[in-house]
Scaffold this active site. Sequence first.
Site, PDB file in Angstrom:
ATOM      1  N   SER A  72       0.786  -1.178  -0.148  1.00  0.00           N
ATOM      2  CA  SER A  72      -0.078  -0.024   0.005  1.00  0.00           C
ATOM      3  C   SER A  72       0.799   1.134  -0.121  1.00  0.00           C
ATOM      4  CB  SER A  72      -0.950   0.045   1.168  1.00  0.00           C
ATOM      5  OG  SER A  72      -1.749  -1.034   1.286  1.00  0.00           O
TER       6      SER A  72
HETATM    7  N1  SAM Z   1      -0.108  -4.695   3.924  1.00  0.00           N
HETATM    8  C1  SAM Z   1       0.339  -5.192   2.997  1.00  0.00           C
HETATM    9  C2  SAM Z   1       1.895  -4.424   2.683  1.00  0.00           C
HETATM   10  O1  SAM Z   1       2.183  -3.660   3.407  1.00  0.00           O
HETATM   11  O2  SAM Z   1       2.430  -4.982   1.911  1.00  0.00           O
HETATM   12  C3  SAM Z   1      -0.374  -4.943   1.807  1.00  0.00           C
HETATM   13  C4  SAM Z   1      -1.287  -6.049   1.496  1.00  0.00           C
HETATM   14  S1  SAM Z   1      -2.085  -6.137  -0.135  1.00  0.00           S
HETATM   15  C5  SAM Z   1      -2.759  -4.638  -0.307  1.00  0.00           C
HETATM   16  C6  SAM Z   1      -3.379  -7.111   0.416  1.00  0.00           C
HETATM   17  C7  SAM Z   1      -2.992  -8.570   0.788  1.00  0.00           C
HETATM   18  O3  SAM Z   1      -3.896  -9.261   1.125  1.00  0.00           O
HETATM   19  C8  SAM Z   1      -2.630  -9.299  -0.319  1.00  0.00           C
HETATM   20  O4  SAM Z   1      -1.209  -9.878   0.020  1.00  0.00           O
HETATM   21  C9  SAM Z   1      -3.352 -10.436  -0.723  1.00  0.00           C
HETATM   22  O5  SAM Z   1      -2.827 -11.829  -1.137  1.00  0.00           O
HETATM   23  C10 SAM Z   1      -3.840 -10.762   0.925  1.00  0.00           C
HETATM   24  N2  SAM Z   1      -5.290 -11.261   1.014  1.00  0.00           N
HETATM   25  C11 SAM Z   1      -6.231 -11.058   0.526  1.00  0.00           C
HETATM   26  N3  SAM Z   1      -7.405 -11.880   0.856  1.00  0.00           N
HETATM   27  C12 SAM Z   1      -6.859 -12.539   1.909  1.00  0.00           C
HETATM   28  C13 SAM Z   1      -7.405 -13.424   2.962  1.00  0.00           C
HETATM   29  N4  SAM Z   1      -8.592 -13.870   2.541  1.00  0.00           N
HETATM   30  N5  SAM Z   1      -6.580 -13.873   3.850  1.00  0.00           N
HETATM   31  C14 SAM Z   1      -5.193 -13.328   4.107  1.00  0.00           C
HETATM   32  N6  SAM Z   1      -4.772 -12.596   3.033  1.00  0.00           N
HETATM   33  C15 SAM Z   1      -5.389 -12.008   2.028  1.00  0.00           C
END
Ligand code: SAM
Length: 233
Positions: A72
């Site tokens: 993000s």
């Molecule tokens: N906070 C992160 C960072 O600092 O890099 C950014 C995260 S990214 C915007 C969203 C993440 O959520 C992705 O890596 C995606 O694979 C994960 N995600 C999506 N659905 C999910 C779920 N049900 N459980 C765990 N992770 C999930």
Amino acid sequence: MPPRGPQTTQEHAQTERRHAMVAEQIETRGIHDADVLSALRTVPRHLFVPAEVADQAYGDGALPIGYGQTISQPYIVALMTVLAELTVRSRVLEVGSGSGYQTAVLAELAGEVYTIERRPELAERARLALERLGYHNVTCVLGDGSLGLPEQAPFDRIVVTAAAPAPPPPLLAQLADGGRLVVPVGSVGGDQVLTVVSRTAAGLSEVAGIPCRFVPLVGERGFHDPGAQDPRP
Ligand code: SAM
């Protein structure tokens, strides 16, 4: 918070970039929480992004981290951290480890952080980055975070870094009394709002914040898995 020794010249240059990032992108947008600003000045964002975009690590935007996912924008990380209202005693669940960067920012301020990621490659990469930097108050878990982590509940704070169709009921159930859930709510690729749900003695109360754009929370209590998509980065 891991111990830190003296910096090399290169590390010093990255520190200067981080300080500029905080001054130009975070403070100018109205975030003045000293602890959150200090955490953003401390966590080496360039060590959480793929090498090919490391030179953009302190830019004002999200970056690709592979597998269709993103780290993000620094401002959004700062805002979500402010909204979480952490203390050194907070037990935190982060859903969506991604690169592990937001995890590290949370770990600078909270007592204990659990982070859950559904993509094995990202979960492992985040785990390694956090371990190398000495974040011993972080536990990385592979799984569907839309279901939370019932065996470790309740949590004082839950931060979801992917957009959900609604605050997932299992996460609400795992929120401690006085707890706060920060979650982007909305449609896939469409309108989303950064939402805070608080659990008080009177029950749950929800406050909608700014519009935002996150990748979808994919899982049993999130959006439908778009299928066995191309697993390549
Ligand atoms: N906070 C992160 C960072 O600092 O890099 C950014 C995260 S990214 C915007 C969203 C993440 O959520 C992705 O890596 C995606 O694979 C994960 N995600 C999506 N659905 C999910 C779920 N049900 N459980 C765990 N992770 C999930």
